[in-house]
Design a protein around this motif. Structure first.
Motif, mmCIF file in Angstrom:
data_model
loop_
_atom_site.group_PDB
_atom_site.id
_atom_site.type_symbol
_atom_site.label_atom_id
_atom_site.label_comp_id
_atom_site.label_asym_id
_atom_site.label_seq_id
_atom_site.Cartn_x
_atom_site.Cartn_y
_atom_site.Cartn_z
ATOM 1 N N ARG A 50 -1.570 -5.622 -1.001
ATOM 2 C CA ARG A 50 -0.934 -5.844 0.305
ATOM 3 C C ARG A 50 -1.124 -7.253 0.825
ATOM 4 O O ARG A 50 -0.398 -7.689 1.722
ATOM 5 C CB ARG A 50 -1.472 -4.833 1.315
ATOM 6 C CG ARG A 50 -1.013 -3.414 1.053
ATOM 7 C CD ARG A 50 -1.528 -2.471 2.127
ATOM 8 N NE ARG A 50 -2.957 -2.259 2.027
ATOM 9 C CZ ARG A 50 -3.514 -1.346 1.247
ATOM 10 N NH1 ARG A 50 -2.743 -0.575 0.493
ATOM 11 N NH2 ARG A 50 -4.822 -1.175 1.214
ATOM 12 N N THR A 51 -2.085 -7.986 0.272
ATOM 13 C CA THR A 51 -2.319 -9.335 0.762
ATOM 14 C C THR A 51 -2.967 -10.192 -0.304
ATOM 15 O O THR A 51 -3.641 -9.686 -1.197
ATOM 16 C CB THR A 51 -3.204 -9.320 2.023
ATOM 17 O OG1 THR A 51 -3.339 -10.676 2.501
ATOM 18 C CG2 THR A 51 -4.589 -8.785 1.715
ATOM 19 N N GLY A 52 -2.759 -11.504 -0.170
ATOM 20 C CA GLY A 52 -3.414 -12.451 -1.078
ATOM 21 C C GLY A 52 -4.314 -13.409 -0.336
ATOM 22 O O GLY A 52 -4.947 -14.275 -0.941
ATOM 23 N N LEU A 53 -4.377 -13.223 0.993
ATOM 24 C CA LEU A 53 -5.146 -14.126 1.844
ATOM 25 C C LEU A 53 -6.122 -13.332 2.695
ATOM 26 O O LEU A 53 -5.928 -12.136 2.925
ATOM 27 C CB LEU A 53 -4.202 -14.914 2.751
ATOM 28 C CG LEU A 53 -3.124 -15.726 2.055
ATOM 29 C CD1 LEU A 53 -2.186 -16.331 3.093
ATOM 30 C CD2 LEU A 53 -3.751 -16.817 1.215
ATOM 31 N N ASN A 54 -7.156 -14.036 3.199
ATOM 32 C CA ASN A 54 -8.158 -13.391 4.059
ATOM 33 C C ASN A 54 -8.600 -12.053 3.472
ATOM 34 O O ASN A 54 -8.556 -11.012 4.119
ATOM 35 C CB ASN A 54 -7.591 -13.183 5.468
ATOM 36 C CG ASN A 54 -7.203 -14.499 6.119
ATOM 37 O OD1 ASN A 54 -7.926 -15.480 6.035
ATOM 38 N ND2 ASN A 54 -6.041 -14.530 6.752
ATOM 39 N N CYS A 55 -9.035 -12.111 2.254
ATOM 40 C CA CYS A 55 -9.317 -10.904 1.488
ATOM 41 C C CYS A 55 -10.481 -10.129 2.088
ATOM 42 O O CYS A 55 -11.580 -10.666 2.224
ATOM 43 C CB CYS A 55 -9.633 -11.280 0.043
ATOM 44 S SG CYS A 55 -8.321 -12.220 -0.756
#
Length: 125
Positions: free
Chosen positions: A100-105
């Motif tokens: 769902r995301t690649g940042l602020n893991c």
């Protein structure tokens, strides 16, 4: 979901080193948040380290300065270099991916939708 396969676990003495690897079945390392979690005997699964699509890494306080998470986008592989291992690092280590995301893991188990089977790390004193 993606299949993840960990390798590199083993038994070492305190102060030793190990390098874990994780190989996903699809090319996701460059585009997903990737993470290492661990679960010790009788304990809940906890986050160890995460890495974003840009290579930004975050660590649990207990491993900061000893563990290094990295990835090879070209070879689609995630790594965890573990130095100065302590008996309390003994656990099953899991690779995980967050589609769902690649940042602020996040270092939250529920945020990751693909998991490996785990590789055992045992550190003796």
């Amino acid at each position: 979901q993606v299949s993840l396969v960990e390798s590199g676990g083993g038994s070492v003495q305190a102060g030793g080193s190990l390098r874990l690897s994780c190989a996903p079945s699809r090319y996701i390392v460059r585009s997903y948040c990737m993470a290492w979690f661990r679960q010790g005997p009788g304990k809940e699964r906890e986050g160890v380290a995460t890495i974003s699509i840009y290579g930004n890494a975050n660590y649990a306080t207990s491993v900061k300065g000893r563990f290094t998470i990295s990835k090879d986008n070209a070879n689609n592989t995630l790594y965890l270099q573990m130095n100065n291992l302590k008996p309390e690092d003994t656990a099953m280590y899991y690779c995980a991916a967050n589609s769902r995301t690649g940042l602020n893991c996040p270092q939250i188990v529920a945020e990751y939708d693909s998991w490996g089977q785990g590789t055992q790390v045992t550190v003796s004193s």
